[in-house]
Design a protein around this motif. Structure first.
Motif, PDB file in Angstrom:
ATOM      1  N   ASP A 252       0.641  -1.021  -0.052  1.00 53.98           N
ATOM      2  CA  ASP A 252       0.082   0.002  -0.179  1.00 53.98           C
ATOM      3  C   ASP A 252       0.965   1.318  -0.004  1.00 53.98           C
ATOM      4  O   ASP A 252       1.291   1.882   1.136  1.00 53.98           O
ATOM      5  CB  ASP A 252      -0.749  -0.136   1.455  1.00 53.98           C
ATOM      6  CG  ASP A 252      -1.982   0.861   1.138  1.00 53.98           C
ATOM      7  OD1 ASP A 252      -1.812   2.129   0.301  1.00 53.98           O
ATOM      8  OD2 ASP A 252      -3.064   0.998   1.987  1.00 53.98           O
ATOM      9  N   GLY A 325      -1.766  -4.833   7.617  1.00 48.79           N
ATOM     10  CA  GLY A 325      -2.021  -4.657   6.211  1.00 48.79           C
ATOM     11  C   GLY A 325      -1.291  -3.651   5.485  1.00 48.79           C
ATOM     12  O   GLY A 325      -2.138  -3.328   4.397  1.00 48.79           O
ATOM     13  N   LYS A 328      -0.567  -6.355   1.585  1.00 53.48           N
ATOM     14  CA  LYS A 328      -1.639  -7.249   1.607  1.00 53.48           C
ATOM     15  C   LYS A 328      -2.268  -7.676   0.474  1.00 53.48           C
ATOM     16  O   LYS A 328      -1.728  -7.317  -0.928  1.00 53.48           O
ATOM     17  CB  LYS A 328      -2.974  -6.156   2.284  1.00 53.48           C
ATOM     18  CG  LYS A 328      -3.265  -5.156   1.390  1.00 53.48           C
ATOM     19  CD  LYS A 328      -4.192  -4.155   2.005  1.00 53.48           C
ATOM     20  CE  LYS A 328      -4.327  -2.703   1.158  1.00 53.48           C
ATOM     21  NZ  LYS A 328      -5.309  -1.627   1.798  1.00 53.48           N
ATOM     22  N   ALA A 330      -4.535  -7.067  -2.366  1.00 54.81           N
ATOM     23  CA  ALA A 330      -5.185  -6.120  -2.997  1.00 54.81           C
ATOM     24  C   ALA A 330      -4.907  -5.785  -4.641  1.00 54.81           C
ATOM     25  O   ALA A 330      -3.764  -6.425  -4.861  1.00 54.81           O
ATOM     26  CB  ALA A 330      -4.999  -4.792  -2.186  1.00 54.81           C
ATOM     27  N   ASN A 334      -7.672  -0.945  -5.908  1.00 52.43           N
ATOM     28  CA  ASN A 334      -7.964  -0.871  -4.548  1.00 52.43           C
ATOM     29  C   ASN A 334      -7.106   0.127  -3.604  1.00 52.43           C
ATOM     30  O   ASN A 334      -7.593   0.814  -2.971  1.00 52.43           O
ATOM     31  CB  ASN A 334      -7.956  -2.232  -3.810  1.00 52.43           C
ATOM     32  CG  ASN A 334      -9.003  -3.186  -4.230  1.00 52.43           C
ATOM     33  OD1 ASN A 334      -8.654  -4.530  -4.376  1.00 52.43           O
ATOM     34  ND2 ASN A 334     -10.054  -2.619  -4.845  1.00 52.43           N
ATOM     35  N   LYS A 339      -9.620   1.791  -1.053  1.00 55.32           N
ATOM     36  CA  LYS A 339     -10.604   0.844  -0.659  1.00 55.32           C
ATOM     37  C   LYS A 339     -10.022  -0.320  -0.167  1.00 55.32           C
ATOM     38  O   LYS A 339      -8.976  -0.864  -0.898  1.00 55.32           O
ATOM     39  CB  LYS A 339     -11.523   0.931  -1.779  1.00 55.32           C
ATOM     40  CG  LYS A 339     -12.146   2.039  -2.233  1.00 55.32           C
ATOM     41  CD  LYS A 339     -12.896   2.032  -3.367  1.00 55.32           C
ATOM     42  CE  LYS A 339     -14.062   3.113  -3.934  1.00 55.32           C
ATOM     43  NZ  LYS A 339     -14.554   3.076  -5.196  1.00 55.32           N
ATOM     44  N   SER A 340     -10.612  -0.933   0.512  1.00 57.20           N
ATOM     45  CA  SER A 340     -10.315  -2.390   0.925  1.00 57.20           C
ATOM     46  C   SER A 340     -10.898  -3.445  -0.278  1.00 57.20           C
ATOM     47  O   SER A 340     -11.616  -2.945  -0.960  1.00 57.20           O
ATOM     48  CB  SER A 340     -10.922  -2.776   2.208  1.00 57.20           C
ATOM     49  OG  SER A 340     -12.168  -2.610   2.135  1.00 57.20           O
ATOM     50  N   LYS A 342     -12.920  -5.988  -1.887  1.00 57.20           N
ATOM     51  CA  LYS A 342     -14.313  -6.689  -1.883  1.00 57.20           C
ATOM     52  C   LYS A 342     -14.583  -7.598  -3.172  1.00 57.20           C
ATOM     53  O   LYS A 342     -13.927  -7.374  -4.153  1.00 57.20           O
ATOM     54  CB  LYS A 342     -15.320  -5.358  -2.176  1.00 57.20           C
ATOM     55  CG  LYS A 342     -15.087  -4.598  -0.816  1.00 57.20           C
ATOM     56  CD  LYS A 342     -16.188  -3.229  -1.074  1.00 57.20           C
ATOM     57  CE  LYS A 342     -16.374  -2.494   0.226  1.00 57.20           C
ATOM     58  NZ  LYS A 342     -17.211  -1.381   0.159  1.00 57.20           N
TER      59      LYS A 342
END
Length: 481
Positions: A252, A325, A328, A330, A334, A339-340, A342
């Motif tokens: 991230d 996280g 992670k 993703a 994302n 955003k996480s 989904k």
């Protein structure tokens, strides 16, 4: 001017991963990867998955199904292939072709959605390396720092015992798994004969087993992560198949870098006010990586999505009281949008397509007839008129795809009972042994008044003596019209 020069130097250094392989220096020499022993949630999950897969790999060759077949067998020397207990032959080429098409499409769709999830969790190379050989290495030589120290020290008693012991254990494990692999190729019974009847009698097979064990040893004792980087084509597919919506192990960067970038951890510092990223540049994600890359540089060819960096980073974040996280599962989208992960419509749609393809392949396999039948007109032979009957001589070709013999009769469908006669010489039925390809001739006799054209489609039904239908075949029956 000096500041601009330093910034340019930093950017150049940060971009080196695009033009250099992590496991090689500028001269092209091998840089040995000393991966730190990982621990954490995802490592535990992968250990469970790999343990189950290894157990299945070892046990399956010794299991025989009620039909007498093993679960899997890939005897390329005798063209004898068994999948889930069902034997397959070269005549099943259409299934092979369909299976290859399904496999290619499956790889494309799976990688597009899930990235290299297969590499990190299911790939045999990763499972053997990380769950078997790497664990043995940790047990004998210790963790990363001890391995580095051992590598640099002179060949004293400690180094000879540890390195020599490790290499001996590596070869024993390699020889063991080579035997398991051979059990899938020649069968357990043939493998046991090598040891019960002696290697001299089965010198060819034993020599092949020995060569394969050396190759196995070479891959996991020396070549190691180079298989993923230099040999395996799947890593190359990654570059063209993944996109911004692909789920993969990702750093991230928005959270990790913030405005002022990453910096070392300082106790009591408010990193939010300082506009510093949550990444404290501890290097643990690099230390645990089995391919020696820095995940913070983004998606790379060498990354196998093994999640070791995720566990290492989460452990550091927990220690400094920051949210886990930072690394992670993703997609790039994302992370950019903050955003996480989904479940999206795209993910569901692609997954359903994958399930549909596997289901279709399974249905094709299960609906395959035990005996494949073909009837063809005999070249150069015409129909024969015998009173009120027309006779066609057909050449049959039967392939028994099971491990049991069959006694078969042939019926003609679509005509009045008792008026159609099949002559099978010398018996009233066709006997075919297990795995046999049998050919012969039959005469089909049909009343002339039931034939309405010069070519009449006739359905031939193949049955066993118990009346069970084995297969159908449609022919063109020739008549004088």
């Amino acid at each position: 001017m000096e500041q601009e020069f330093l910034q340019l130097g930093f950017e150049k250094e940060n971009e080196q991963f695009r033009t250099e392989v992590a496991t090689m220096d500028k001269k092209g020499s091998r840089k040995w990867v000393y991966a730190k022993k990982p621990s954490g949630k995802y490592t535990n999950y992968r250990t469970i998955v790999s343990s189950v897969l290894l157990l299945l790999l070892i046990v399956l060759p010794f299991i025989k199904l009620p039909n007498g077949n093993p679960v899997f067998k890939f005897d390329v020397f005798n063209t004898n292939f068994i999948l889930f207990g069902y034997p397959f032959f070269t005549t099943d080429f259409f299934l092979l072709a369909f299976g290859m098409i399904v496999s290619v499409v499956f790889i494309i769709l799976f990688t597009t959605v899930y990235g290299r999830l297969f590499c990190g969790w299911l790939c045999p190379q990763t499972i053997f390396m990380e769950s078997v050989f790497r664990k043995i290495e940790f047990w004998i030589e210790g963790d990363r720092n001890k391995q580095i120290r051992l590598d640099k020290q002179e060949w004293n008693e400690e180094k000879i015992l540890k390195r020599g012991g490790k290499w001996i254990v590596f070869y024993i494990i390699s020889f063991f798994f080579s035997n398991i692999m051979f059990a899938y190729i020649i069968g357990v019974d043939e493998l046991l004969k090598i040891y019960t009847e002696g290697a001299i009698i089965h010198a060819g097979k034993f020599f092949g087993l020995f060569i394969f064990s050396l190759l196995f040893y070479f891959v996991f004792a020396w070549f190691r992560e180079q298989v993923c980087t230099l040999v395996c084509p799947y890593g190359r597919f990654q570059g063209v198949l993944i996109d911004k919506k692909t789920i993969q192990v990702s750093y991230d960067f928005k959270r990790g870098e913030n405005i002022n970038g990453r910096s070392k951890f300082r106790k009591g510092e408010n990193r939010i006010e300082a506009k510093k990223g949550d990444c404290i540049d501890c290097g643990q994600c690099v230390a645990v990586c089995p391919t020696g890359i820095d995940i913070r540089n983004g998606s790379q060819l060498e990354c196998i999505n093994c999640t070791a960096c995720m566990d290492a980073c989460d452990d550091i974040m927990t220690k400094i009281n920051l949210p886990t996280g930072l690394i992670k599962y993703a997609s790039e989208e994302n992370i950019e949008q903050g955003k996480s992960f989904k479940i999206s419509v795209r993910l569901v749609a692609f997954t359903l397509v994958l399930i549909a393809m596997i289901s279709a392949m399974t249905i094709f396999m299960l609906n395959r007839s035990d005996v494949e039948v073909k009837f063809l007109q005999v070249p150069g032979k015409d129909y024969v008129v015998e009173g009120d009957y027309i006779i066609n001589t057909m050449q049959y070709s039967l392939m028994n795809k099971t491990n049991k013999p069959y006694k078969l009769i042939v019926n003609v469908n679509g005509f009045k009972a008792g008026k159609t006669i099949l002559l099978v010489e010398p018996n009233k039925y066709i006997q075919i042994n297990e795995g046999e390809l049998k050919q012969g001739l039959i005469d089909i006799k049909i009343p002339r008044n039931e034939l309405k054209s010069y070519k009449v489609p006739v359905i031939l039904e193949l049955k066993d003596l118990k009346g069970k239908t084995i297969d159908y075949y449609t022919i063109s029956f020739m008549a004088p019209f």
